[in-house]
Design a protein around this motif. Structure first.
Motif, PDB file in Angstrom:
ATOM      1  N   UNK A 315       0.832  -1.212   0.000  1.00 49.51           N
ATOM      2  CA  UNK A 315       0.000   0.000   0.000  1.00 49.51           C
ATOM      3  C   UNK A 315       0.862   1.256   0.000  1.00 49.51           C
ATOM      4  N   UNK A 316       2.006   1.214   0.713  1.00 41.34           N
ATOM      5  CA  UNK A 316       2.900   2.378   0.721  1.00 41.34           C
ATOM      6  C   UNK A 316       3.459   2.636  -0.671  1.00 41.34           C
ATOM      7  N   UNK A 317       3.807   1.582  -1.395  1.00 39.01           N
ATOM      8  CA  UNK A 317       4.313   1.750  -2.772  1.00 39.01           C
ATOM      9  C   UNK A 317       3.216   2.341  -3.659  1.00 39.01           C
ATOM     10  N   UNK A 318       2.001   1.925  -3.480  1.00 35.81           N
ATOM     11  CA  UNK A 318       0.877   2.468  -4.254  1.00 35.81           C
ATOM     12  C   UNK A 318       0.712   3.966  -3.991  1.00 35.81           C
ATOM     13  N   UNK A 319       0.815   4.364  -2.726  1.00 39.26           N
ATOM     14  CA  UNK A 319       0.695   5.784  -2.385  1.00 39.26           C
ATOM     15  C   UNK A 319       1.817   6.605  -2.989  1.00 39.26           C
ATOM     16  N   UNK A 320       3.033   6.083  -2.967  1.00 42.37           N
ATOM     17  CA  UNK A 320       4.154   6.827  -3.567  1.00 42.37           C
ATOM     18  C   UNK A 320       3.969   6.955  -5.070  1.00 42.37           C
ATOM     19  N   UNK A 321       3.464   5.936  -5.713  1.00 42.18           N
ATOM     20  CA  UNK A 321       3.225   6.036  -7.153  1.00 42.18           C
ATOM     21  C   UNK A 321       2.174   7.100  -7.463  1.00 42.18           C
ATOM     22  N   UNK A 322       1.164   7.241  -6.635  1.00 41.63           N
ATOM     23  CA  UNK A 322       0.119   8.251  -6.851  1.00 41.63           C
ATOM     24  C   UNK A 322       0.681   9.671  -6.681  1.00 41.63           C
ATOM     25  N   UNK A 323       1.575   9.803  -5.710  1.00 40.36           N
ATOM     26  CA  UNK A 323       2.103  11.143  -5.451  1.00 40.36           C
ATOM     27  C   UNK A 323       3.255  11.514  -6.375  1.00 40.36           C
ATOM     28  N   UNK A 324       3.976  10.530  -6.888  1.00 39.22           N
ATOM     29  CA  UNK A 324       5.096  10.831  -7.771  1.00 39.22           C
ATOM     30  C   UNK A 324       6.149  11.630  -7.036  1.00 39.22           C
ATOM     31  N   UNK A 325       6.521  12.769  -7.678  1.00 40.97           N
ATOM     32  CA  UNK A 325       7.538  13.638  -7.066  1.00 40.97           C
ATOM     33  C   UNK A 325       6.918  14.728  -6.205  1.00 40.97           C
ATOM     34  N   UNK A 326       5.616  14.680  -6.032  1.00 42.11           N
ATOM     35  CA  UNK A 326       4.950  15.703  -5.237  1.00 42.11           C
ATOM     36  C   UNK A 326       5.300  15.588  -3.767  1.00 42.11           C
ATOM     37  N   UNK A 327       5.197  16.731  -3.115  1.00 46.98           N
ATOM     38  CA  UNK A 327       5.484  16.764  -1.682  1.00 46.98           C
ATOM     39  C   UNK A 327       4.260  16.368  -0.886  1.00 46.98           C
ATOM     40  N   UNK A 328       4.461  15.586   0.143  1.00 42.86           N
ATOM     41  CA  UNK A 328       3.360  15.173   1.009  1.00 42.86           C
ATOM     42  C   UNK A 328       3.898  15.094   2.439  1.00 42.86           C
ATOM     43  N   UNK A 329       2.991  15.072   3.341  1.00 38.47           N
ATOM     44  CA  UNK A 329       3.378  15.010   4.758  1.00 38.47           C
ATOM     45  C   UNK A 329       3.470  13.568   5.244  1.00 38.47           C
ATOM     46  N   UNK A 330       2.499  12.757   4.890  1.00 32.24           N
ATOM     47  CA  UNK A 330       2.530  11.364   5.324  1.00 32.24           C
ATOM     48  C   UNK A 330       1.657  10.502   4.439  1.00 32.24           C
ATOM     49  N   UNK A 331       2.020   9.232   4.403  1.00 36.67           N
ATOM     50  CA  UNK A 331       1.185   8.196   3.773  1.00 36.67           C
ATOM     51  C   UNK A 331       0.899   7.180   4.868  1.00 36.67           C
ATOM     52  N   UNK A 332      -0.361   7.133   5.258  1.00 32.73           N
ATOM     53  CA  UNK A 332      -0.746   6.285   6.382  1.00 32.73           C
ATOM     54  C   UNK A 332      -1.270   4.942   5.860  1.00 32.73           C
ATOM     55  N   UNK A 333      -0.516   3.861   6.182  1.00 34.43           N
ATOM     56  CA  UNK A 333      -0.926   2.522   5.734  1.00 34.43           C
ATOM     57  C   UNK A 333      -1.224   1.621   6.948  1.00 34.43           C
TER      58      UNK A 333
END
Length: 361
Positions: A315-333
């Motif tokens: 799920x963490x890999x899926x979230x990183x793929x959605x965000x790409x190079x964009x900045x984010x604070x957290x991906x909660x899995x």
């Protein structure tokens, strides 16, 4: 006793012997005519009155000679030429048949040959065993080489110290179990196998523990540990090859087992896929064992406990793929497969009005 009539000496004693009464013979049995006559034989009638001497013997008779001690004693004759056996009989076989004598000689010779053969066989066996012992303890079976495989992190000095005295000794006398015990005590070693390679080599294969992470101790040194939480080494500088786990900073000795929170961080570090590991900054672990994977240049993946890691990391890999190079604070899995990305504007997501963007795989 009375004086003699001529007055020359004492009168001789007189013993009157009465005539014994005749015993009538018993009649023969009519039923058993063949039975012998059981009646005592008739004794001759004695009409004489014998004049006895003072000794009690008739003058007209010769005094019988009494058996003396010497006459009653048996006489034993020892003939050296004819030895006696235990029963007192002569063992001299002068009366034996010549064929029996020859047979006895043959039996004696056969027994002697059998004893000789047994002695010869015994001597041969002793000689063979002695030769084998001398051969197997000779320099042919001296340890001339030691091959050690599987070493990567274990110091060679520790291996040399454990095998000191083995090289040059007899391969027969090498205590393989002792070698395994000594090498198995090394912190990096998980398993050891040792075997003899005849005639003069020793082969040792070592399976080492795999380090998965490190943590900074309160004493300023870094401890490297494996997936079981066992401390393998203490280094003065940060080991860049092993992820840093920040949590309990107790400075423990080599070989010690870490607390559960650091162990949870090590398990996450070991399971990180390349997509996350390439952006890894550090792994932080709370006192309750909740894991937060910090990334570069910013952001983190909230993993929570170390349970269900495979699904959470996917799920963490899926979230990183959605965000790409964009900045984010957290991906909660932590509730995987659900993914919550914060802030909601950080990544492109589909239909969500919550403060964070929720992605449904």
């Amino acid at each position: 006793m009375s004086n003699s009539p001529d007055g020359n000496g004492p009168e001789e004693s007189v013993r009157i012997v009465p005539r014994p009464k005749a015993v009538p013979a018993a009649p023969k049995s009519e039923l058993f005519p063949s039975e012998p006559d059981l009646a005592e034989p008739d004794l001759p009638e004695i009409d004489l009155v014998s004049v006895l001497t003072a000794d009690g013997w008739p003058e007209s008779t010769t005094k019988p000679s009494l058996p003396t001690e010497t006459s009653r004693r048996a006489t034993i004759v020892i003939d050296d030429a004819s030895p006696l056996d235990e029963s007192g009989h002569s063992t001299k076989d002068v009366s034996l048949d010549p064929r029996l004598k020859a047979r006895r000689r043959q039996v004696a010779k056969a027994a002697g040959r059998a004893r000789f053969k047994r002695g010869a066989v015994l001597l041969v066996l002793v000689g063979v065993l002695t030769a084998l012992v001398l051969f197997f303890t000779s320099s042919v079976f001296t340890v001339k080489s030691i091959e050690v495989t599987g070493l990567q992190y274990t110091p060679t000095e520790a291996v040399d110290e454990a095998l000191a005295g083995v090289k040059g000794s007899s391969l027969w006398k090498v205590d393989l179990e002792n070698v395994r015990t000594i090498l198995g005590a090394e912190p990096w070693v998980r398993r050891v196998s040792a075997r003899r390679d005849w005639p003069s080599a020793l082969i040792i294969d070592i399976a080492e523990r795999r380090p998965v992470a490190s943590y900074p101790g309160s004493d300023g040194n870094w401890r490297v540990f494996d997936s079981e939480g066992r401390v393998l080494a203490i280094l003065a500088d940060f080991p860049v090859d092993f992820p840093s786990v920040v949590g309990n900073q107790e400075p423990v000795a080599i070989g010690s087992v870490l607390s559960d929170d650091l162990l949870a961080g090590g398990r996450v570090a070991q399971a990180l896929p390349p997509q996350i590991k390439s952006r890894l900054k550090e792994i932080r672990v709370s006192a309750t064992g909740s894991v937060d994977v910090r990334l570069t240049p910013s952001g983190s993946v909230l993993v929570g406990s170390a349970e269900g890691l495979r699904e959470k990391l996917i799920s963490a890999i899926t979230g990183l793929d959605r965000c790409g190079s964009g900045l984010f604070e957290s991906i909660d899995v932590r509730a995987a497969p659900d993914i919550v990305i914060a802030p909601s504007t950080a990544c492109k997501t589909k239909g969500s009005t919550t403060p964070g963007s929720t992605v449904k795989p």
